[in-house]
Motif scaffolding. Structure first.
Motif, short mmCIF file in Angstrom:
data_model
loop_
_atom_site.label_atom_id
_atom_site.label_comp_id
_atom_site.label_asym_id
_atom_site.label_seq_id
_atom_site.Cartn_x
_atom_site.Cartn_y
_atom_site.Cartn_z
N THR A 102 14.55 -13.79 -4.48
CA THR A 102 14.41 -13.13 -5.75
C THR A 102 13.04 -13.30 -6.17
N HIS A 103 12.30 -12.20 -6.64
CA HIS A 103 11.07 -12.05 -7.55
C HIS A 103 11.33 -12.70 -8.83
N MET A 104 11.17 -13.83 -9.00
CA MET A 104 11.36 -14.88 -10.25
C MET A 104 10.72 -14.00 -11.55
N GLY A 105 9.28 -13.78 -11.46
CA GLY A 105 8.56 -13.32 -12.42
C GLY A 105 9.05 -11.99 -12.74
N THR A 106 9.29 -11.10 -11.71
CA THR A 106 9.82 -9.53 -12.39
C THR A 106 11.12 -9.61 -12.95
N VAL A 107 12.18 -10.63 -12.65
CA VAL A 107 13.30 -10.73 -12.98
C VAL A 107 13.30 -11.26 -14.40
N LEU A 108 12.57 -12.23 -14.70
CA LEU A 108 12.60 -12.91 -16.14
C LEU A 108 11.64 -11.69 -17.04
N MET A 109 10.80 -11.11 -16.43
CA MET A 109 10.13 -10.15 -17.46
C MET A 109 11.03 -9.06 -17.77
N ARG A 110 11.96 -8.75 -16.70
CA ARG A 110 12.54 -7.50 -16.99
C ARG A 110 13.81 -7.84 -17.96
N PHE A 147 11.55 -10.23 -2.68
CA PHE A 147 10.75 -10.46 -1.60
C PHE A 147 11.63 -10.18 -0.34
N VAL A 148 10.96 -9.90 0.87
CA VAL A 148 11.52 -9.75 2.30
C VAL A 148 11.02 -10.93 2.76
N GLY A 149 11.68 -12.04 2.92
CA GLY A 149 11.27 -13.09 3.61
C GLY A 149 10.70 -14.09 2.47
N LEU A 150 10.60 -15.43 2.56
CA LEU A 150 9.98 -16.39 1.94
C LEU A 150 8.68 -16.43 1.31
N PRO A 151 8.24 -16.21 0.19
CA PRO A 151 6.98 -15.89 -0.27
C PRO A 151 5.99 -17.29 0.34
N THR A 152 4.73 -17.09 0.54
CA THR A 152 3.97 -18.11 1.18
C THR A 152 3.69 -19.29 -0.09
N PRO A 153 3.72 -18.91 -1.31
CA PRO A 153 3.75 -20.08 -2.29
C PRO A 153 5.11 -20.98 -2.40
N GLY A 154 6.25 -20.44 -1.97
CA GLY A 154 7.24 -20.93 -2.14
C GLY A 154 7.33 -21.84 -0.91
N ALA A 155 6.92 -21.65 0.38
CA ALA A 155 6.87 -22.22 1.55
C ALA A 155 6.03 -23.54 1.37
N ALA A 156 4.74 -23.11 0.85
CA ALA A 156 3.83 -23.98 0.83
C ALA A 156 4.35 -25.18 -0.44
N ALA A 204 0.87 -1.19 -0.03
CA ALA A 204 -0.06 0.07 0.02
C ALA A 204 0.84 1.20 0.03
N GLU A 205 2.30 1.10 0.47
CA GLU A 205 2.97 2.32 0.58
C GLU A 205 3.83 2.41 -0.69
N LYS A 206 3.89 1.73 -1.70
CA LYS A 206 4.70 1.63 -2.66
C LYS A 206 3.56 2.08 -3.76
N ASP A 207 4.27 2.63 -4.92
CA ASP A 207 3.69 3.19 -6.20
C ASP A 207 3.57 1.89 -7.01
N ASP A 208 4.61 1.15 -7.28
CA ASP A 208 4.58 -0.10 -8.10
C ASP A 208 5.38 -1.20 -7.59
N PRO A 209 4.52 -1.87 -6.67
CA PRO A 209 5.07 -2.88 -5.94
C PRO A 209 5.49 -4.03 -6.83
N ASP A 210 4.82 -4.12 -7.86
CA ASP A 210 4.59 -5.39 -8.68
C ASP A 210 6.23 -5.50 -9.31
#
Length: 300
Positions: free
Chosen positions: A224-232, A153-162, A142-148
């Motif tokens: 690493t945010h894999m989706g963002t890195v690959l798209m960039r 990521f700060v901390g392990l994303p929940t899908p990665g843990a699951a 909510a504080e960032k203009d373009d968080p995507d």
């Protein structure tokens, strides 16, 4: 003005529907987990395997809802909150219940004993870690203009843990049967270490959940945010061929590839830390190509 609002609502309906599919997968996984505890005519453990696959199916919907929202411009505040709630069900509550159900079917399945109470607390720690992780993510978003566009990521994303929890459960059943062609190629009979591995999965999966719960809320570990890195970085020939070979391995060796993929991602900060001295050495050599490796430039 009214027509524009109606169009935005129709566009937002698409990603929100995909997000709801993620939540439905989590709900189905929870019903299968509950059904495994009741028993019945079918093997209760088979329901746990199905629950693990539904958790993984929820990840596919979780990936596509964000992509569709960005492509169609249908991202809304409601969609962001809905996505977090769906993630909490599919990647927070369902994996924690799956770990407890696996422990219930182990040899040390008494929740009254100190060990059983500890395993219950470990699974609870995973669920609370996922809850706090998603709440923190929403507050930062909510504080960032373009968080995507963030690359980490700060901390392990929940899908990665699951994915780690589901991958262990899926490999448990894959190794227990020992009837697939790839396992038969390795050994005609089931090796002794397989039973030890499976016993460890059923008895101590909540311990893994405890570690994953800490990684999700950690402020010091970045992933690493894999989706963002690959798209960039775009799609070059090497990355395309890697994806093709990776997809081939996933089709023919789904169980071990899923587990190894999520485990490697989970320990990727450790691997990056160990690789850092070698990458620094390469960068220094690239900046000083005239200086031979191992020579002292001050000796002259």
């Amino acid at each position: 003005m009214i027509g524009s609002t109606e169009t935005n609502r129709r566009v937002a309906f698409i990603p929100n529907t995909i997000t709801l599919c993620n939540a439905v997968c989590g709900f189905i996984a929870l019903t299968l987990i509950a059904g495994s505890l009741e028993g019945g005519s079918s093997d209760p453990l088979e329901r746990l395997e199905q629950a693990a696959w539904f958790i993984l199916a929820g990840m596919l919907f979780d990936v596509f809802d964000g992509k569709v929202a960005r492509v169609t411009g249908g991202g809304t505040t409601l969609g962001a909150q809905l996505d977090s709630l769906a993630d909490l069900v599919s990647f927070g509550l369902a994996p924690a219940g799956l770990a407890l159900a696996m422990f219930h079917h182990s040899e040390a399945n008494d929740f009254v004993t100190p060990l059983g109470k500890m395993m219950w607390l470990f699974s609870l720690a995973y669920f609370l870690g996922a809850l706090l992780r998603l709440a923190r993510f929403n507050s930062v978003k909510a504080e960032k203009d373009d968080p995507d566009e963030a690359e980490a990521f700060v901390g392990l994303p929940t899908p990665g843990a699951a994915g780690v929890v589901s991958g262990l459960v899926i490999c448990f059943f894959w190794l227990s049967d020992w009837d697939s062609w790839d396992l038969k190629f390795l050994a005609a009979e089931k090796p002794g270490w397989v039973d030890l591995f499976n016993q460890g999965v059923t008895s101590y999966l909540p311990v893994t959940c405890f570690v994953l719960g800490y990684l999700m809320v950690s402020q010091r570990i970045c992933y690493t945010h894999m989706g963002t890195v690959l798209m960039r970085r775009g799609m070059n020939f090497d990355r395309f061929t890697s994806m093709v070979f990776g997809a081939t391995l996933l089709v023919f060796f789904a169980e071990p590839v899923i587990l190894l993929g999520f485990v490697i991602y989970g320990i990727s900060p450790i691997l990056a830390f160990l690789w850092r001295p070698f990458s620094r050495k390469k960068s220094v050599e690239a900046e000083n190509p005239s200086v031979p490796s191992g020579s002292d430039p001050e000796s002259e």
